[in-house]
Design an enzyme around this catalytic site. Structure first.
Site, PDB file in Angstrom:
ATOM      1  N   PRO A 126       0.758  -1.398  -0.022  1.00 35.09           N
ATOM      2  CA  PRO A 126       0.006   0.086  -0.029  1.00 35.09           C
ATOM      3  C   PRO A 126       0.727   1.269  -0.197  1.00 35.09           C
ATOM      4  O   PRO A 126       0.772   2.077   1.071  1.00 35.09           O
ATOM      5  CB  PRO A 126      -0.922  -0.209   1.359  1.00 35.09           C
ATOM      6  CG  PRO A 126       0.207  -0.860   2.188  1.00 35.09           C
ATOM      7  CD  PRO A 126       0.705  -2.021   1.315  1.00 35.09           C
ATOM      8  N   CYS A 127       1.423   1.716  -1.176  1.00 38.09           N
ATOM      9  CA  CYS A 127       2.246   2.865  -1.059  1.00 38.09           C
ATOM     10  C   CYS A 127       1.328   4.039  -1.352  1.00 38.09           C
ATOM     11  O   CYS A 127       1.879   5.073  -1.016  1.00 38.09           O
ATOM     12  CB  CYS A 127       2.993   2.717  -2.457  1.00 38.09           C
ATOM     13  SG  CYS A 127       2.195   2.377  -4.036  1.00 38.09           S
TER      14      CYS A 127
END
Length: 160
Positions: A126-127
């Site tokens: 989850p950047c």
């Protein structure tokens, strides 16, 4: 092998190699980047499970992915991406906070940002949950509009 799935943030191409997800790509897809993709195979078990989990994520019923992942990157990038996986659903962290978790000073924020931007498996790694120190949205390979939509989804628990 690869497949494509619709999503509220546009079509996503999911790439598998040797039994693990190696990439999730936003449309429009990059051409000629040298990444091996192989043939389309919608019924491949790993790809089908990735499609199922992404659909559940977008409808608000899945908050933690459980997929075999094999992102390709440097040792430093791998360390950053591992830290990203520790940012929980609905939470955010700054680039500086990630640097500190890696045992570095806040001055390493830029290097963390560059590694974050090279994440080949967005959403699952989850950047989008990494924001500026002042709480503002900063760059995202899929575009800031997609980043905002993903963050909103995690606050509202569903996009569709």
């Amino acid at each position: 092998m690869w497949t494509e799935t619709p999503s509220p943030i546009g079509p996503l191409r999911i790439v598998e190699r040797y039994g693990a997800i190696t990439a999730i790509e936003f449309s429009p897809y990059a051409a000629g980047d040298g990444r091996p993709r192989g043939e389309r195979q919608d019924d491949h078990p790993v790809l089908a499970e990735a499609v199922r989990q992404l659909a559940a994520y977008f409808d608000g019923t899945l908050t933690d992915f459980d997929l075999p992942l094999a992102p390709v990157g440097s040792d430093f990038q791998q360390r950053v991406w591992e830290q990203l996986r520790g940012i929980g659903y609905g939470e955010t962290a700054s680039y500086g906070a990630i640097a500190l978790r890696l045992g570095m000073t806040n001055a390493a924020s830029r290097a963390v940002g560059l590694a974050n931007g090279r994440n080949p498996i967005p959403i699952v790694i989850p950047c989008h949950r990494v924001i500026g120190a002042n709480g503002t949205l900063t760059g995202y390979a899929g575009g800031l509009e997609r980043k905002q939509l993903l963050l909103d989804l995690e606050r509202n628990d569903a996009l569709w």
